[in-house]
Structures are given as C-alpha cells and as structure tokens.
Design an enzyme around this catalytic site. Sequence first.
Site, short mmCIF file in Angstrom:
data_model
loop_
_atom_site.label_atom_id
_atom_site.label_comp_id
_atom_site.label_asym_id
_atom_site.label_seq_id
_atom_site.Cartn_x
_atom_site.Cartn_y
_atom_site.Cartn_z
N ARG A 1 0.83 -1.21 0.00
CA ARG A 1 0.00 0.00 0.00
C ARG A 1 0.86 1.26 0.00
O ARG A 1 0.52 2.25 -0.66
CB ARG A 1 -0.95 -0.03 1.20
N TYR B 1 -6.24 -1.30 -6.73
CA TYR B 1 -5.63 -2.50 -6.13
C TYR B 1 -5.00 -2.23 -4.77
O TYR B 1 -4.83 -1.10 -4.37
CB TYR B 1 -4.69 -3.21 -7.09
N GLU B 2 -4.70 -3.31 -4.09
CA GLU B 2 -4.21 -3.29 -2.69
C GLU B 2 -5.21 -2.62 -1.75
O GLU B 2 -4.84 -1.95 -0.79
CB GLU B 2 -2.84 -2.60 -2.59
N GLY B 3 -6.48 -2.82 -2.02
CA GLY B 3 -7.53 -2.23 -1.20
C GLY B 3 -8.04 -0.97 -1.84
O GLY B 3 -7.37 0.07 -1.83
N GLN C 1 -9.85 2.05 1.99
CA GLN C 1 -8.81 2.75 2.76
C GLN C 1 -9.44 3.80 3.67
O GLN C 1 -9.04 3.96 4.84
CB GLN C 1 -7.81 3.42 1.81
#
Length: 598
Positions: A296, A440-442, A447
């Site tokens: 992230r 991506y990555e959340g 977030q």
Amino acid sequence: MPVYRAPVDDTLFVLNDVLKYERYNNLPGFSDATPDIVEAVLREAARMAEEVFFPLNQSGDQEGCVRHEDSSVTTPKGFKEAFEQYKEAGWMGLAFDPEYGGQGLPYTLHSAIGEYFSSANMAFAMYPGLTQGAMAAIHVHGSDEQKQQFLPKMVEGTWTGTMNLTEPHCGTDLGLLRTKAVPQKDGSYKISGQKIFISAGEHDMSENIIHLVLARIEGAPEGVKGISLFIVPKFLVGEDGSVGERNGVACGSIEEKMGIHANSTCVMNYDDATGYLIGEEHKGLKAMFVMMNEARLGVGLQGLSIAEVAYQNAVTYAKERLQGRALSGAKEPEKKADPIIVHPDVRRNLMTVRAFNEAARAFILWAALKSDVAHRSEDGTDRELSEDMMGLLTPVIKGVLTDKGFDHAVMAQQMYGGHGYIEEHGMSQYVRDARIAMIYEGANGIQALDLVGRKLPANGGRAVQAFFKEVGDFCEENRGDENLAFFTKHLKKGLNDLQAATMWFVQNAMAKPDNAGAGSHDYMHLFGLVALGYMWALQAKAANEKIAAGANGDAQFLDSKLTTARFFMERVMPETSAHLARISSGADTMMAMPAEAF
C-alpha cells in the site's frame, strides 16, 4: 515522445534540509548512508531509471505480455535484459537484512529510488516491488528454515515473488475465500483453487516465482479467522536450494487491462500444488498484511510517480506549444502566438500538480523515515510512536496519493488538448496506468473506511492525537516567525478543520455508523490535505533557513519552493472547509432513497 528526468535535487532537499536525515545515523544502516553515499545512490538510480527503464515504458505498453500454450509468459522486448541490470546492480536488496544478502540501507532511501523507477516505468517496477513485499512477509513470519531457503535467492533477484489474495467471487471480503489447503503427511499442503488479478504471476525474468497464497485448511473456521498463508513456489525447491520439478500452479490467462500492459497480471490456477504453511494456522491474514501494508505504501508512491512524470511532460509541452496571446499582452511578439504556459488556467493546472508532487514526495519520505525508526530504533517509545503513525497514515498515503495521482495525470493530459488523447504523446498511458493504483491493494473507499473505522480509535486514539500534537506544536513553535506566519496560519486552519471532523465522528458515528461511512472519503482527503500542508510548512521553514544562510547557489530553487508552498496554502488548503462541511452533513440524505429508486 515523452520525457523524464528524476527529481534528484528535490529528493536531496527533502532528505538533507527538511528531514535532516543525518540526525538518524544512530540507527542501524544509517551510518553507512552518508550524504555522499545517499547522493551517489540516488544519481545512479536516476541514471538507470532514465536510460534503462524509461525507454521501455511506451514500447512495453504497446507490446504487452504474451501467454503461450504451455502457460508460460514472455514480457515485452528489453524487459528481461533490464531486469538483469536491476538485479546485478543490487537494487532488490538495497534495504533488506544483510543476513540474507541485503545491503541493510534505510527503507527511506529505498522509497526515494522507488519513485524514480515507478515514474520511469510503472509496469516494470511492479515486478521487483511484489518480490520485495513477499520478502518482507517471509522475513517477519517465516521459519528460520523458510527464510534460509527462499530469501537469499529473492534478495539476489534470481527468484521473484507474488501475493495471491483475490478470487473471482471475493476481493475485499476475504472471508468468502474458497482456495483450499489439504494437509500432507510430510507437513506440506496441497493447494487447489483459482486466484485472479495476480501481478507478475508468470513471466520470463526469473528462474523461479515464489507465490504467497491465502487458502483455507480443510476444516478451518469460516470467515477470515480460518485463513492461512502458504508459500507455493512455481518450481519445487530442494533442500540444497536447487530448483526442481514444476509445481501444480500455472497461468490460466493474462488479464486484458486498461493499463500497465507490460505487467503480466494473471489468472493463476492451483491444482494440488505443493505449499508450505508460513506462520500459524488460521493466522494467514496477519502474515499477509505485512506484505499488503508495504504494498500500500508502494502504491501510494505510484500515485506520486505517475503525477511527476505526467507533470514533467505537460511542462515541456506548455513551454513549446504556441496558442493565443497572453491576457496581459504578447510575451513573444516576434512569434505568431505565445506558448500556452503564459495563460493563467494552464498555470493553475501545472501549479496544482507541482504543489501536490513536491508535498507528496516529502510526505512519502517522512513516512518512510517513521518506518525506519519503527523497525530499527532501540528506543521503545520511539518505536511505538512511529508504528502508531505508520498504521494511521498508510490508508492516507495509499488513498489520497493515488486519487490525486490519477486526477493530476488527467490535468497534465489536458495541457495537450487533443494531442493528449493521442497515444503518440504518451499522456494516455499515464492516465491509464494511474487508474489502477486507486483500485488494487484495497480500493480507496476501503482505505477511507479503514482510516475512520479502525485507525482513528486504535489504542484510544493515541496515533491521531500524536499527529495533532506534532502539527499543532509546529504551528505554535513557529508562530512568531514572520517568514512562516502565512504558512502556519493556513496550516492551523486546516488542522482545526481536521480536529473538528474527528470530534464530529466521535459524537455522531458511534450511534449511527452510516455517518462514519458517509464521511470517510472526505475525512481521508481532509487528513491528506493537512499532512501535505504540514509537509509544505516544513519545506518553507527549510527553504527560509537556507536563504538566510546564503542560499548556497540555490536561490532560484528555493524561491520556486516558497512560491509553490504559497500556492498550495492559497489555492489547495482551503478545500479542508468543504470536506468538513460534507462530513458534518451526515448520512441521512445519502442513505434516504431505497435501492429500487436508483
């Protein structure tokens, strides 16, 4: 044709003058990173970014990756040779534990060069980036045997790594995960299932690919409490470290994507593949989060990286493109028109992007320094404070920097007019590449929810109170400095808005959780504005100190820095009030309509 020049001088200004990097030479690895060494590393990284990776960016986007009948994948022309240069130069292990072949230099330095590599070629930089995340997870949660077996080859770059979370039916909600792991008599597991969106899942640049795979052991509890993490190598590894037979894992297809075409984003099929449990049973999510949090931060860095290279190209074009005359009178009367950089609206776009980039660079490096303290300091209080701050700021860095990175790639593209929509100039690729970083990555909505729902109340609000204190103390300590009064006034107003928004959540979100969800996106961006404003105030202070000391030949650079800082405070920082107003409006109107009315 696109251009790129790594912003080494600005990085050095942040490290040396703003963060005063040398103060940390009591931490392991920092004493080796002397100012001369840091500058030499940055300039060599800049050279490689500009001369090796950047020339492959546009061609790699056009060519893409190719999957063959045997499920192997070839990367675009030149990528394998470029990766070999990256590997041979030792970049993979720059900040990694020397016990496994790393150089042990600060993570802060790793972050600085990471910007250059991602600006030059985001799709290429993802291959080592995923590997470094996998290395971190194995280093923290792997057994001694696993670390000795896998890390040295990964640090060399001879083997690469991936993370496998997402399945066709579940992304954010990993409790729905179906990939199964069946225990074997020898202590290994047979892994079966399908993963999608796996960056660098299959390629031709390394001898082996070490997949970290989330799966559910047979009989495990439902939901996220029953998930475990496994090491699943593409090729099985012998006790002596030799690469053996092919494992039961294969690339089923390459995803057809909007951008990052040169990165092989794969559908991965696991068919009784041999895997090895990493960490404890049913605690896989905790282990994977080591990798996800590092990823992230890296994705937040991508937001800055694309905004920077897009800005550089927009400036070049704005200085060359002749259209119309300046409103205040012709600036180049000998020509038929003035360059478009004379127009206020063009300046608005360019200054907005520049003001973001220079603050975001400082924010990334400031946060990376916190990470170094958290992992390297012997002082328990310093470690705790830095860990708190990193936990709090990770969703802000990922969410705000990628949202704005995309917005500013679009703003830079706008400078080209119709030419920005044509592939030849490269601006379309930056917009397309930047878009994935918000997802991506959340995804960024997640977030924001993480920030408001988990990070704010963690440890009784200890981290956010520490952030408020740090920024508030800076404003108070510098209130009497006439050169900083303008900056501290605007920063304090933004901080007041952030504190008011935080208090509004305390008073209104517990009884009605939708209020937190409705305001979370605005809160994340409000927090980001205050953090970026703080970075500008720190830079303004450092610039004024250098000017007072004689500027050392950097007068123009420092004057430009102060002008950009003033622009941010005048034109960007006031947005905190709008975010506060939206947060305070609550969720009633947002949630009022029944679903069938949409």
